[in-house]
Structures are given as C-alpha cells and as structure tokens.
Design an enzyme around this catalytic site. Sequence first.
Site, PDB file in Angstrom:
ATOM      1  NE  ARG A 168      -3.625  -2.197   0.369  1.00 42.94           N
ATOM      2  CZ  ARG A 168      -3.840  -3.933   0.310  1.00 42.94           C
ATOM      3  NH1 ARG A 168      -2.777  -3.327  -0.992  1.00 42.94           N
ATOM      4  NH2 ARG A 168      -4.257  -4.626   0.712  1.00 42.94           N
ATOM      5  CB  SER A 241      -8.891  -1.944   4.597  1.00 43.07           C
ATOM      6  OG  SER A 241      -9.024  -2.301   3.703  1.00 43.07           O
ATOM      7  CD  GLU A 336      -5.659   1.189   2.853  1.00 47.49           C
ATOM      8  OE1 GLU A 336      -5.045  -0.068   3.415  1.00 47.49           O
ATOM      9  OE2 GLU A 336      -6.814   1.550   1.622  1.00 47.49           O
TER      10      GLU A 336
HETATM   11  P1  FAD Z   1      -8.460   9.414  -4.384  1.00 48.28           P
HETATM   12  O1  FAD Z   1      -9.065   9.134  -3.630  1.00 48.28           O
HETATM   13  O2  FAD Z   1      -8.933  10.249  -5.153  1.00 48.28           O
HETATM   14  O3  FAD Z   1      -6.656   9.365  -3.784  1.00 48.28           O
HETATM   15  C1  FAD Z   1      -5.999   8.867  -2.875  1.00 48.28           C
HETATM   16  C2  FAD Z   1      -4.854   9.730  -3.291  1.00 48.28           C
HETATM   17  O4  FAD Z   1      -4.065   9.251  -5.235  1.00 48.28           O
HETATM   18  C3  FAD Z   1      -4.310  11.070  -3.235  1.00 48.28           C
HETATM   19  O5  FAD Z   1      -2.932  11.271  -2.640  1.00 48.28           O
HETATM   20  C4  FAD Z   1      -4.536  11.470  -3.891  1.00 48.28           C
HETATM   21  O6  FAD Z   1      -3.750  12.990  -3.887  1.00 48.28           O
HETATM   22  C5  FAD Z   1      -3.796  10.542  -5.094  1.00 48.28           C
HETATM   23  N1  FAD Z   1      -4.451  10.397  -6.937  1.00 48.28           N
HETATM   24  C6  FAD Z   1      -4.662  10.082  -7.128  1.00 48.28           C
HETATM   25  N2  FAD Z   1      -5.120  10.470  -8.894  1.00 48.28           N
HETATM   26  C7  FAD Z   1      -3.492  10.905  -8.859  1.00 48.28           C
HETATM   27  C8  FAD Z   1      -3.078  11.305  -9.957  1.00 48.28           C
HETATM   28  N3  FAD Z   1      -3.463  10.770 -10.709  1.00 48.28           N
HETATM   29  N4  FAD Z   1      -1.868  11.504  -9.518  1.00 48.28           N
HETATM   30  C9  FAD Z   1      -0.799  11.271  -8.885  1.00 48.28           C
HETATM   31  N5  FAD Z   1      -1.678  11.110  -7.648  1.00 48.28           N
HETATM   32  C10 FAD Z   1      -3.116  10.792  -7.621  1.00 48.28           C
HETATM   33  N6  FAD Z   1      -8.104  -0.202  -1.841  1.00 48.28           N
HETATM   34  C11 FAD Z   1      -6.862  -1.271  -2.347  1.00 48.28           C
HETATM   35  O7  FAD Z   1      -5.782  -0.963  -2.210  1.00 48.28           O
HETATM   36  N7  FAD Z   1      -7.667  -2.850  -2.299  1.00 48.28           N
HETATM   37  C12 FAD Z   1      -9.330  -2.046  -2.612  1.00 48.28           C
HETATM   38  O8  FAD Z   1      -9.048  -3.908  -2.245  1.00 48.28           O
HETATM   39  C13 FAD Z   1      -9.362  -1.919  -2.062  1.00 48.28           C
HETATM   40  N8  FAD Z   1     -10.958  -1.775  -2.201  1.00 48.28           N
HETATM   41  C14 FAD Z   1     -11.473  -0.676  -1.633  1.00 48.28           C
HETATM   42  C15 FAD Z   1     -13.050  -0.783  -1.526  1.00 48.28           C
HETATM   43  C16 FAD Z   1     -13.774  -0.276  -1.041  1.00 48.28           C
HETATM   44  C17 FAD Z   1     -15.056  -0.076  -1.424  1.00 48.28           C
HETATM   45  C18 FAD Z   1     -13.474   1.688  -1.302  1.00 48.28           C
HETATM   46  C19 FAD Z   1     -14.194   2.505  -1.014  1.00 48.28           C
HETATM   47  C20 FAD Z   1     -12.476   1.307  -1.413  1.00 48.28           C
HETATM   48  C21 FAD Z   1     -11.005   0.514  -1.719  1.00 48.28           C
HETATM   49  N9  FAD Z   1      -9.937   0.985  -1.806  1.00 48.28           N
HETATM   50  C22 FAD Z   1      -8.741   0.115  -2.576  1.00 48.28           C
HETATM   51  C23 FAD Z   1      -8.545   2.634  -1.720  1.00 48.28           C
HETATM   52  C24 FAD Z   1      -9.324   2.998  -2.820  1.00 48.28           C
HETATM   53  O9  FAD Z   1     -10.462   2.149  -3.279  1.00 48.28           O
HETATM   54  C25 FAD Z   1      -8.217   2.843  -3.897  1.00 48.28           C
HETATM   55  O10 FAD Z   1      -6.918   3.502  -3.055  1.00 48.28           O
HETATM   56  C26 FAD Z   1      -8.341   3.346  -4.972  1.00 48.28           C
HETATM   57  O11 FAD Z   1      -6.516   3.177  -5.644  1.00 48.28           O
HETATM   58  C27 FAD Z   1      -8.174   5.415  -4.602  1.00 48.28           C
HETATM   59  O12 FAD Z   1      -8.325   5.824  -5.973  1.00 48.28           O
HETATM   60  P2  FAD Z   1      -9.399   7.167  -6.092  1.00 48.28           P
HETATM   61  O13 FAD Z   1      -9.284   7.668  -8.132  1.00 48.28           O
HETATM   62  O14 FAD Z   1     -10.294   6.926  -5.492  1.00 48.28           O
HETATM   63  O15 FAD Z   1      -8.405   8.087  -5.406  1.00 48.28           O
HETATM   64  P1  NAP Z   2      -9.642 -11.375   3.990  1.00 48.54           P
HETATM   65  O1  NAP Z   2     -10.043 -11.797   2.900  1.00 48.54           O
HETATM   66  O2  NAP Z   2     -10.994 -11.484   5.538  1.00 48.54           O
HETATM   67  O3  NAP Z   2      -8.480 -11.082   4.652  1.00 48.54           O
HETATM   68  C1  NAP Z   2      -8.304 -10.562   6.071  1.00 48.54           C
HETATM   69  C2  NAP Z   2      -6.541 -10.138   6.103  1.00 48.54           C
HETATM   70  O4  NAP Z   2      -5.803 -11.526   5.782  1.00 48.54           O
HETATM   71  C3  NAP Z   2      -6.438  -9.441   4.539  1.00 48.54           C
HETATM   72  O5  NAP Z   2      -6.348  -8.072   5.227  1.00 48.54           O
HETATM   73  C4  NAP Z   2      -5.148 -10.400   3.713  1.00 48.54           C
HETATM   74  O6  NAP Z   2      -4.431  -8.952   3.495  1.00 48.54           O
HETATM   75  C5  NAP Z   2      -4.987 -11.165   4.639  1.00 48.54           C
HETATM   76  N1  NAP Z   2      -5.202 -12.773   4.109  1.00 48.54           N
HETATM   77  C6  NAP Z   2      -6.187 -13.402   3.836  1.00 48.54           C
HETATM   78  N2  NAP Z   2      -5.495 -14.169   3.421  1.00 48.54           N
HETATM   79  C7  NAP Z   2      -4.306 -14.573   2.745  1.00 48.54           C
HETATM   80  C8  NAP Z   2      -3.410 -15.130   2.236  1.00 48.54           C
HETATM   81  N3  NAP Z   2      -4.157 -16.413   1.487  1.00 48.54           N
HETATM   82  N4  NAP Z   2      -1.873 -14.452   1.776  1.00 48.54           N
HETATM   83  C9  NAP Z   2      -2.380 -13.072   2.115  1.00 48.54           C
HETATM   84  N5  NAP Z   2      -2.641 -12.540   2.606  1.00 48.54           N
HETATM   85  C10 NAP Z   2      -4.049 -13.107   2.998  1.00 48.54           C
HETATM   86  O7  NAP Z   2      -9.641  -9.616   3.798  1.00 48.54           O
HETATM   87  P2  NAP Z   2     -10.932  -9.208   3.189  1.00 48.54           P
HETATM   88  O8  NAP Z   2     -10.999  -7.088   4.256  1.00 48.54           O
HETATM   89  O9  NAP Z   2     -12.480  -9.703   2.585  1.00 48.54           O
HETATM   90  O10 NAP Z   2     -10.382  -8.460   1.459  1.00 48.54           O
HETATM   91  C11 NAP Z   2     -10.013  -9.167   1.089  1.00 48.54           C
HETATM   92  C12 NAP Z   2      -9.413  -8.135   0.004  1.00 48.54           C
HETATM   93  O11 NAP Z   2      -9.448  -7.065  -0.390  1.00 48.54           O
HETATM   94  C13 NAP Z   2      -8.031  -8.453   0.698  1.00 48.54           C
HETATM   95  O12 NAP Z   2      -6.710  -8.532   0.315  1.00 48.54           O
HETATM   96  C14 NAP Z   2      -7.915  -6.605   0.914  1.00 48.54           C
HETATM   97  O13 NAP Z   2      -6.578  -6.199   1.170  1.00 48.54           O
HETATM   98  C15 NAP Z   2      -8.535  -5.938   0.154  1.00 48.54           C
HETATM   99  N6  NAP Z   2      -9.410  -4.907  -0.075  1.00 48.54           N
HETATM  100  C16 NAP Z   2      -8.107  -3.906   0.366  1.00 48.54           C
HETATM  101  C17 NAP Z   2      -9.566  -2.556   1.008  1.00 48.54           C
HETATM  102  C18 NAP Z   2      -8.543  -0.941   0.924  1.00 48.54           C
HETATM  103  O14 NAP Z   2      -8.963  -0.360   1.030  1.00 48.54           O
HETATM  104  N7  NAP Z   2      -7.755  -1.259   1.416  1.00 48.54           N
HETATM  105  C19 NAP Z   2     -10.591  -2.103   1.360  1.00 48.54           C
HETATM  106  C20 NAP Z   2     -11.253  -3.953   0.648  1.00 48.54           C
HETATM  107  C21 NAP Z   2     -10.275  -5.004   0.351  1.00 48.54           C
HETATM  108  P3  NAP Z   2      -4.362  -8.510   2.448  1.00 48.54           P
HETATM  109  O15 NAP Z   2      -5.118  -7.298   2.640  1.00 48.54           O
HETATM  110  O16 NAP Z   2      -2.635  -7.901   2.652  1.00 48.54           O
HETATM  111  O17 NAP Z   2      -4.353  -9.126   1.271  1.00 48.54           O
END
Ligand code: FAD
Ligand code: NAP
Length: 342
Positions: A168, A241, A336
């Site tokens: 991340r 998250s 995050e």
């Molecule tokens: P924004 O929220 O608009 O911006 C995020 C950051 O990026 C800010 O610092 C902004 O300045 C910067 N930024 C945006 N665009 C640019 C650009 N073009 N150039 C430079 N900087 C920029 N994240 C995960 O990693 N894994 C997931 O599974 C995941 N699941 C999610 C599920 C839900 C329901 C939600 C609401 C969010 C989730 N996220 C997840 C978080 C989020 O969706 C991601 O981080 C996504 O990439 C953010 O994109 P955005 O365009 O909305 O960025």
């Molecule tokens: P989950 O499947 O309930 O698992 C819980 C946590 O355990 C996750 O955060 C994941 O870490 C870790 N995990 C589970 N299985 C794993 C494996 N086989 N190897 C390594 N790590 C493992 O998680 P969840 O909340 O439903 O999310 C599912 C996936 O979507 C995850 O990868 C999560 O990161 C991603 N997600 C991200 C966001 C966001 O906003 N960043 C939001 C929703 C979902 P990791 O998170 O490192 O994978």
Amino acid sequence: MSAPATLEASASLQPFNTFGVQANAQWLTTAANVDELREALSFAQAHNLPARILGGGSNVLLTDDLPVVLIRMTGRGIHCVAETAEHVIIEAEAGESWHPFVQHCLQQGWYGLENLSLIPGTVGASPVQNIGAYGVEIKDVFHSLTALDRQTGELVELTLEQCKFAYRDSVLKQQRERWVVLRVRFRLRKSAALQLGYGPIRQALEAEGCVEPTPQDVSQVVCQIRSSKLPDPTVLGNAGSFFKNPVVPVAQYEQLKALYPNVVAYPHEGEMKLAAGWLIDQAGWKGHREGDAGVHAQQALVLVNYGSAAGTDILALAEKIQADIQQRYGVSLEIEPNVWPN
Ligand code: FAD
Ligand code: NAP
C-alpha cells in the site's frame, strides 16, 4: 494567463468523496490532459495556493475545508501500445475508472487484473498506494507510467523500479507534492495465469462448481465476495479498509499468538502481517456506532458514514480504535486513506 475553464470557487466535495462527507475546496477544477493540468497548476501558483490531485475520492477522508486548488483528473482512453506473442502493454489515461477498465481488459482477452475487480477509484490513483486485493498488487502487472514532475515541470516515464512499490505504498505516495500521474501502462497476458492462492477465491469457485476457471470466473467471484462483505459506497459512505494491516516482527507475533491462539496473520517479507480487521473485531468494535460514524457490521476494518457524519467524527472514532488496539495488543494501526487537509 487564462483561468482553467472548469474552475469553481468554494466547491462542495461531498459528491467527490466516497465517505460522502461535506467539505469545500477553495477552488476545484478538472484536467483531462497535460495542458489543462499545467494551466491548473499555474493558476494555483499565481494564487499562492497548494495544488492537490483528486481521482475518484475513494481513498480520502476530508476533515475540514481544503485551502487548495483541487484538480480532478478526467483524461480518458485505453490503448494497446505494444504486443508480443504472450503479452500486451495496455496504456490507460488517469481518469479512467478502475473497475470498468478491468472489465474492458477482460473482454479484450488481456489478463492479470481479475483479482483487482471492483476496487473503486481511477487508473491514475492505482499505483499511488499500489492497490492490492486477493493476492495481487498493481506492482505484479505494472509496466510504467507517465507523470508530470511538478519540481521540474517535465513529463517523465517512471519504471517499476522507480515507483518503489511496497505494501500500500509507492514513491508517488511518499512524494505526493511532486508527481501527477497522467497515464499508466500495464503488462498483461494474452493467456490466463490465475492467482488462486488466496483462500476465499478458490472456495467460492469450488462452491460454484467451477473446475477450470477462466479469468472472467475469477473476476466474477471476486465481485461476489466483495459485494457480500463490503459496503457499497453509493449506499453507505466508506473508503474501504480504514487501517493498513500492521506488519510486526515474528517475535512479537509469537507473543500475541501465545495470548490469542486464533490471531490471523500471514508471512510478509520476513515479518508477519496481522489482519487488522481481526484485531478490531476481537476488541469488540465491529458494528459499533457513534452518531453517524461507525464500524461496518460485516467487516471491522471498514469505517462508515451512516449519513451526516463529519470527517472529524470518523477520525475521532478511528483514533479511539487505534488507542484501544495499542493498549490491548501493543500494536499500532496506521490509517490507510489520505486524511486531508493535512
Ligand atoms: P483518490 O481517493 O481520489 O486519491 C487517493 C490519493 O491518490 C490521493 O493522495 C490523491 O492525491 C492521489 N491521486 C489520485 N489520482 C492521482 C493522480 N492521477 N496522480 C497523482 N496522485 C493521484 N484499495 C486497495 O488497495 N485495495 C482494495 O481492495 C480496495 N478496496 C476498496 C473498497 C472500497 C469499497 C473503497 C471505498 C475503497 C477501496 N480501496 C481499495 C481504496 C481505493 O479505492 C483505492 O486506493 C483507489 O486506488 C483510490 O482511487 P481514487 O481515484 O479514488 O483516489
Ligand atoms: P480477508 O479475506 O477477510 O482477509 C483478512 C486479511 O488477511 C486481509 O487483509 C489479507 O491481507 C490477509 N489475507 C487473507 N488471506 C491471505 C493470504 N492467503 N495471503 C496473505 N494474506 C492474506 O480480507 P477482506 O477484508 O475481505 O479483503 C479481501 C482483499 O481485498 C484483501 O486483499 C484486502 O486487502 C482487499 N481490500 C482492500 C481494501 C482497501 O481499502 N485497501 C478494501 C477492501 C478489500 P491483505 O489485505 O494484505 O490482502
């Protein structure tokens, strides 16, 4: 110098952040290409204001009005820019929405993004925090990107190494005042190489009776799993998250395991990554609500806005959770999403 055409003063950001919280930007504008971006940056400089970049607003928490020129990246376009027998290099503009981009690639027979289905936000933001889900991160399929270097005013290409992707994290996140991503290139496969190591995916495919899954099948089960656990931001405000999974030394993990035998953790680069959601759930926060700020009932890692929470309400709840987890487990939780205006 002309002002950007889409410029709006005191613009409400409520429609532009998935938490749905209210805050105003001093100035809001859009940039669909590098000329519009340069124009917006010049406007900010002329008004002695910082400029900040917004994508889909799905990874930000707004706790106050923003005294900035906020630039929403809106460039569109997806092209295949190179091809070999096994791979394609696909270039997408920053303003493309992530999930439709993933679906487009699948339809074209360009594989590798399926585990990242249904993540909100834009292509331009995807490398910023090296988005990841279900065992795949952007760094696994990344080729390069084109960014404006605000320090020099030059357009530059950043390679995989230069992006310094980590869990991340990336150089773009570390140096957020410097880089604006204009387009990203992905190295995708023409034949499937599925990543099924992440437990729930394989189980869900088996439950569907899917013995020889295609990338489309994987995308479909990822969408199903996500929809069953995660709140849809168009219904219940959230930013996914809210905390990163803490990575701790093995010795600390073993101490925790002795006290809490069911603690969920996975090896991560010689250390252990604890499932923050498990810690928060065990501490009794799941489903907890304070006014309109709450901890989601299905997934303790997600904080939600039930309607009229302010960003400060959500942040106050997050700080209580952080203090409690620190006190109970000796583990510090890092937020995050980007908390603005900091
Ligand atoms: P924004 O929220 O608009 O911006 C995020 C950051 O990026 C800010 O610092 C902004 O300045 C910067 N930024 C945006 N665009 C640019 C650009 N073009 N150039 C430079 N900087 C920029 N994240 C995960 O990693 N894994 C997931 O599974 C995941 N699941 C999610 C599920 C839900 C329901 C939600 C609401 C969010 C989730 N996220 C997840 C978080 C989020 O969706 C991601 O981080 C996504 O990439 C953010 O994109 P955005 O365009 O909305 O960025
Ligand atoms: P989950 O499947 O309930 O698992 C819980 C946590 O355990 C996750 O955060 C994941 O870490 C870790 N995990 C589970 N299985 C794993 C494996 N086989 N190897 C390594 N790590 C493992 O998680 P969840 O909340 O439903 O999310 C599912 C996936 O979507 C995850 O990868 C999560 O990161 C991603 N997600 C991200 C966001 C966001 O906003 N960043 C939001 C929703 C979902 P990791 O998170 O490192 O994978």
